[in-house]
Design a protein around this motif. Structure first.
Motif, PDB file in Angstrom:
ATOM      1  N   SER A 129      74.223  53.175   5.768  1.00  0.00           N
ATOM      2  CA  SER A 129      73.785  54.550   5.631  1.00  0.00           C
ATOM      3  C   SER A 129      72.362  54.717   6.167  1.00  0.00           C
ATOM      4  O   SER A 129      72.069  55.669   6.878  1.00  0.00           O
ATOM      5  CB  SER A 129      73.840  54.949   4.158  1.00  0.00           C
ATOM      6  OG  SER A 129      73.157  56.136   3.946  1.00  0.00           O
ATOM      7  N   GLU A 130      71.489  53.760   5.847  1.00  0.00           N
ATOM      8  CA  GLU A 130      70.104  53.854   6.280  1.00  0.00           C
ATOM      9  C   GLU A 130      69.975  53.767   7.796  1.00  0.00           C
ATOM     10  O   GLU A 130      69.151  54.451   8.386  1.00  0.00           O
ATOM     11  CB  GLU A 130      69.270  52.739   5.633  1.00  0.00           C
ATOM     12  CG  GLU A 130      68.859  53.045   4.221  1.00  0.00           C
ATOM     13  CD  GLU A 130      68.091  54.351   4.123  1.00  0.00           C
ATOM     14  OE1 GLU A 130      67.114  54.533   4.851  1.00  0.00           O
ATOM     15  OE2 GLU A 130      68.491  55.183   3.315  1.00  0.00           O
ATOM     16  N   PHE A 131      70.772  52.915   8.426  1.00  0.00           N
ATOM     17  CA  PHE A 131      70.696  52.793   9.879  1.00  0.00           C
ATOM     18  C   PHE A 131      71.072  54.108  10.543  1.00  0.00           C
ATOM     19  O   PHE A 131      70.433  54.549  11.482  1.00  0.00           O
ATOM     20  CB  PHE A 131      71.624  51.668  10.375  1.00  0.00           C
ATOM     21  CG  PHE A 131      71.084  50.290  10.089  1.00  0.00           C
ATOM     22  CD1 PHE A 131      69.723  50.055  10.066  1.00  0.00           C
ATOM     23  CD2 PHE A 131      71.950  49.234   9.840  1.00  0.00           C
ATOM     24  CE1 PHE A 131      69.214  48.793   9.806  1.00  0.00           C
ATOM     25  CE2 PHE A 131      71.450  47.966   9.572  1.00  0.00           C
ATOM     26  CZ  PHE A 131      70.089  47.746   9.553  1.00  0.00           C
ATOM     27  N   VAL A 132      72.112  54.724  10.035  1.00  0.00           N
ATOM     28  CA  VAL A 132      72.578  55.993  10.618  1.00  0.00           C
ATOM     29  C   VAL A 132      71.525  57.077  10.431  1.00  0.00           C
ATOM     30  O   VAL A 132      71.286  57.892  11.309  1.00  0.00           O
ATOM     31  CB  VAL A 132      73.923  56.429   9.967  1.00  0.00           C
ATOM     32  CG1 VAL A 132      74.318  57.832  10.414  1.00  0.00           C
ATOM     33  CG2 VAL A 132      75.019  55.434  10.336  1.00  0.00           C
ATOM     34  N   MET A 133      70.865  57.072   9.277  1.00  0.00           N
ATOM     35  CA  MET A 133      69.951  58.158   8.956  1.00  0.00           C
ATOM     36  C   MET A 133      68.476  57.770   9.079  1.00  0.00           C
ATOM     37  O   MET A 133      67.616  58.440   8.524  1.00  0.00           O
ATOM     38  CB  MET A 133      70.221  58.644   7.536  1.00  0.00           C
ATOM     39  CG  MET A 133      71.599  59.234   7.368  1.00  0.00           C
ATOM     40  SD  MET A 133      71.692  60.309   5.936  1.00  0.00           S
ATOM     41  CE  MET A 133      71.227  59.187   4.632  1.00  0.00           C
ATOM     42  N   ALA A 134      68.183  56.692   9.786  1.00  0.00           N
ATOM     43  CA  ALA A 134      66.805  56.197   9.867  1.00  0.00           C
ATOM     44  C   ALA A 134      65.814  57.291  10.262  1.00  0.00           C
ATOM     45  O   ALA A 134      64.827  57.537   9.561  1.00  0.00           O
ATOM     46  CB  ALA A 134      66.734  55.045  10.860  1.00  0.00           C
ATOM     47  N   ALA A 135      66.071  57.951  11.381  1.00  0.00           N
ATOM     48  CA  ALA A 135      65.133  58.974  11.855  1.00  0.00           C
ATOM     49  C   ALA A 135      65.094  60.160  10.907  1.00  0.00           C
ATOM     50  O   ALA A 135      64.044  60.771  10.701  1.00  0.00           O
ATOM     51  CB  ALA A 135      65.531  59.438  13.249  1.00  0.00           C
ATOM     52  N   GLY A 136      66.242  60.486  10.330  1.00  0.00           N
ATOM     53  CA  GLY A 136      66.301  61.612   9.394  1.00  0.00           C
ATOM     54  C   GLY A 136      65.427  61.391   8.186  1.00  0.00           C
ATOM     55  O   GLY A 136      64.670  62.277   7.782  1.00  0.00           O
ATOM     56  N   THR A 137      65.508  60.195   7.596  1.00  0.00           N
ATOM     57  CA  THR A 137      64.699  59.918   6.403  1.00  0.00           C
ATOM     58  C   THR A 137      63.213  59.847   6.765  1.00  0.00           C
ATOM     59  O   THR A 137      62.363  60.237   5.966  1.00  0.00           O
ATOM     60  CB  THR A 137      65.139  58.606   5.714  1.00  0.00           C
ATOM     61  OG1 THR A 137      65.115  57.537   6.660  1.00  0.00           O
ATOM     62  CG2 THR A 137      66.524  58.738   5.119  1.00  0.00           C
ATOM     63  N   ALA A 138      62.912  59.370   7.968  1.00  0.00           N
ATOM     64  CA  ALA A 138      61.506  59.351   8.425  1.00  0.00           C
ATOM     65  C   ALA A 138      60.982  60.777   8.536  1.00  0.00           C
ATOM     66  O   ALA A 138      59.831  61.060   8.181  1.00  0.00           O
ATOM     67  CB  ALA A 138      61.393  58.632   9.761  1.00  0.00           C
ATOM     68  N   ASN A 139      61.835  61.687   8.992  1.00  0.00           N
ATOM     69  CA  ASN A 139      61.433  63.088   9.101  1.00  0.00           C
ATOM     70  C   ASN A 139      61.245  63.730   7.729  1.00  0.00           C
ATOM     71  O   ASN A 139      60.321  64.516   7.523  1.00  0.00           O
ATOM     72  CB  ASN A 139      62.454  63.883   9.919  1.00  0.00           C
ATOM     73  CG  ASN A 139      62.125  63.853  11.395  1.00  0.00           C
ATOM     74  OD1 ASN A 139      61.105  64.360  11.825  1.00  0.00           O
ATOM     75  ND2 ASN A 139      62.990  63.215  12.174  1.00  0.00           N
ATOM     76  N   VAL A 140      62.112  63.394   6.789  1.00  0.00           N
ATOM     77  CA  VAL A 140      61.959  63.896   5.417  1.00  0.00           C
ATOM     78  C   VAL A 140      60.633  63.386   4.837  1.00  0.00           C
ATOM     79  O   VAL A 140      59.907  64.125   4.172  1.00  0.00           O
ATOM     80  CB  VAL A 140      63.148  63.468   4.526  1.00  0.00           C
ATOM     81  CG1 VAL A 140      62.893  63.836   3.061  1.00  0.00           C
ATOM     82  CG2 VAL A 140      64.445  64.124   5.004  1.00  0.00           C
ATOM     83  N   MET A 141      60.319  62.133   5.133  1.00  0.00           N
ATOM     84  CA  MET A 141      59.061  61.537   4.669  1.00  0.00           C
ATOM     85  C   MET A 141      57.870  62.284   5.275  1.00  0.00           C
ATOM     86  O   MET A 141      56.872  62.553   4.593  1.00  0.00           O
ATOM     87  CB  MET A 141      59.032  60.061   5.086  1.00  0.00           C
ATOM     88  CG  MET A 141      58.004  59.223   4.379  1.00  0.00           C
ATOM     89  SD  MET A 141      58.452  58.859   2.683  1.00  0.00           S
ATOM     90  CE  MET A 141      56.870  59.047   1.877  1.00  0.00           C
TER      91      MET A 141
END
Length: 623
Positions: free
Chosen positions: A458-470
């Motif tokens: 899940s984290e690999f797929v959403m890596a950039a997304g979670t960085a953007n949320v951060m």
């Protein structure tokens, strides 16, 4: 920067850029994968036995039933008329989109209960929600003959709110307000429900919204237009009102996600055995309980506070701060030593290098038995990236912060404030907002407890997304800790409705006891001195802890809360000298609010018109 890609656990997957944030092209994700490698390495070296938090797959209707419980509406299905009426009063203050979100969950639960043949009567949705003349209403099930009383109760509850001149934000007027208020791309409107704003955009300018993706390389400078009745921050309201804020924020967030086509599901973790002492891998609640024995009133774990202080003592100019890991063996040794000596006060902090302290800070966050963003809402935080516009993403994060438990929220706030201070030294430490977000995202969003395979994938797929949320959480942190005015107004409506109901109940009791005349006379006598002492356009401000304990203040158009505090502090006294202006605040107490700490720029005449029955008290803010 070359990394060893041979390890299965740290392979860098191909990103499907069609479904991820455009800013991936601008952010260097190398640091993300490097951080993930460090996390895996640390985990192997520590050989810590971690309990896996099992997320229970809910049965049909169970998720919705839990949602209603969290929203404070589980008593809709209660056999007690009194409890059900409380919910009716609550429902009567909701917006159109909030009502639709509740109705959707009630319908699912009603259908499930009927299938299970529950012994008690299941209410029909038509008994719970008023008919909306301007919207099509989906109705499930058969109407019961006994539903007349419920309809009467509902109607009565609505009338109590509707008749109140102080609050006129009905559905039709909310729509009018949306049309009247000039919309700026960077203004965050806190006066109108976020979901109502989204619905209005959807109805009126869907073509404009869908012309193309926003430019994600730059984050806008969102701002809050000044509210004359004062901005309400988390911590400004009394606990009983914050409970209402939680319920309203949950319903509002669900309504927003429903409207924007993003699934909102709270995860439910099965309780696991956790450590009941120590520092790392200990629940926040346990840490605070043991810390408060040493420092009464502390709201953030002492070890967390100390690690941040330790990093800052060595200055924040160090290049690669947070990105460059400490020496793994040394970090492991320090971790063990801290566990043994921290509370004894014998740990030697002078021997801790800055990068090691930063690694310990990140380790503390990762090893919490439940994530800092909580098991319940971790996925909802991740899903913020799927919302169509940055403004929607910011609004959703604002509501999610309101939903966090107090300990999690306070700890997150301290972390984000620290990260912002690191970024302020970016010219020397080379840690920009993007760099810090990319490095910290795996620590907040990669949670060991949910099972390694699924979470890694899940984290690999959403890596950039979670960085953007951060990035959003760091850049807009001051906005995120604001309670939207429309929610505060809904709390005011609920309090007003409840007071009217209690007033009616008291009147009935007086009648039954045949003491109405005496009590009314007594109440009039109690109220008359206040009315006589304070002329129209004047408020009496109390300051029980200052030398001048009371003062009549003439309201003017420009009078602010800070002006009143300044008048009291200008009275010469030894007591006043001991207090600084930053330590005392003017409070709005009673009337249609429990208690609210006012910000300095609150215009008192405007607020008095909103809550004419309030008392005004100057006191120190609770730490």
């Amino acid at each position: 920067m070359n990394h060893d890609n041979s390890k299965k656990s740290t392979e860098r997957p191909q990103i499907d850029r069609s479904s991820s944030q455009d800013s991936l092209d601008e952010l260097s994700m190398d640091d993300y994968w490097k951080e993930l490698e460090n996390i895996h390495e640390t985990s192997k070296n520590n050989h810590r036995e971690q309990e896996v938090v099992v997320v229970k797959e809910p049965d049909e209707g169970e998720l919705e039933e839990e949602w209603l419980k969290e929203a404070g509406l589980s008593n809709l299905f209660s056999e007690s008329t009194g409890e059900s009426l409380d919910s009716m009063v609550f429902l009567s203050t909701l917006t159109r989109t909030q009502t639709a979100a509740v109705q959707k969950r009630v319908e699912t639960v009603s259908q499930t209960l009927r299938k299970k043949n529950k012994p008690y009567q299941v209410p029909d949705v038509r008994d719970i929600f008023r008919q909306q003349s301007d919207s099509k209403e989906k109705v499930s099930g058969e109407s019961e003959p006994s539903s007349v009383t419920a309809r009467e109760n509902k109607s009565e509850a609505q009338d109590e709110v509707k008749d109140d001149p102080e609050f006129s934000l009905g559905i039709s007027e909310e729509t009018t307000l949306l049309e009247d208020v000039p919309v700026s791309e960077t203004d965050i409107n806190l006066e109108i429900s976020f979901a109502e704003q989204a619905a209005n955009l959807k109805d009126s300018s869907i073509g404009k919204m869908c012309k193309g993706k926003e430019d994600d390389t730059q984050l806008p400078n969102f701002r809050l237009p000044k509210d004359k009745t004062g901005t309400t921050k988390i911590g400004d309201l009394a606990p009983q009102d914050m409970k209402k804020v939680y319920s309203l924020a949950l319903i509002e967030l669900t309504a927003l996600y429903d409207l924007l086509g993003t699934e909102f599901k709270q995860q439910k973790a099965i309780k696991i055995k956790t450590k009941d002492s120590g520092l790392f891998g200990v629940p926040l609640s346990v840490l605070l309980e043991q810390d408060q024995k040493k420092v009464p009133g502390t709201r953030i774990p002492l070890i967390f506070h100390k690690l941040i202080s330790q990093i800052e003592e060595a200055r924040l100019d160090t290049e690669g701060l947070l990105r460059i890991p400490g020496v793994a063996a040394r970090v492991k040794s320090l971790c063990q030593e801290l566990e043994a000596k921290f509370y004894e006060g014998t740990f030697n902090w002078e021997s801790v290098k800055q990068h090691d302290a930063a690694s310990l800070l990140k380790l503390f966050i990762r090893e919490l038995p439940q994530p800092l963003l909580t098991v319940e809402y971790l996925k909802a935080f991740q899903d913020v990236q799927n919302l169509p516009a940055k403004k929607h993403q910011l609004q959703a994060l604002n509501l999610l912060v309101l939903l966090l438990p107090e300990a999690n929220r306070d700890t997150l706030k301290m972390l984000l404030e620290f990260l912002q201070r690191v970024i302020e030294h970016r010219d020397k430490n080379k840690m920009t907002l993007n760099n810090v977000a990319v490095v910290m995202a795996p620590n907040l969003f990669t949670f060991h407890g949910l099972g390694s395979k699924t979470i890694e994938q899940s984290e690999f797929v959403m890596a950039a997304g979670t960085a953007n949320v951060m990035r959003f959480m760091i850049k807009y942190q001051k906005l995120l800790w604001t309670i939207p005015k429309f929610i505060v107004n809904q709390v005011r409506k609920q309090n007003t409705a409840r007071q009217k109901k209690e007033k009616k109940d008291k009147a009935m009791k007086k009648l039954l006891k045949k003491m109405a005349y005496d009590k009314e006379k007594h109440e009039k006598q109690d109220k008359s001195p206040n009315d006589a002492d304070v002329p129209q356009g004047v408020i009496r401000v109390q300051a029980p802890h200052l030398s001048k304990v009371s003062m009549a203040i003439q309201l003017t158009e420009e009078l602010k809360a800070s002006d009143i505090v300044a008048r009291f502090l200008s009275q010469k006294s030894g007591v006043v000298q001991a207090l600084k202006k930053e330590e005392v605040f003017l409070y709005e107490i009673g009337g249609n609010i429990g208690e609210r700490c006012l910000d300095d720029d609150t215009y008192m005449k405007d607020l008095f018109q909103l809550n004419p029955n309030a008392e005004w008290v100057i006191k120190c803010k609770h730490s």
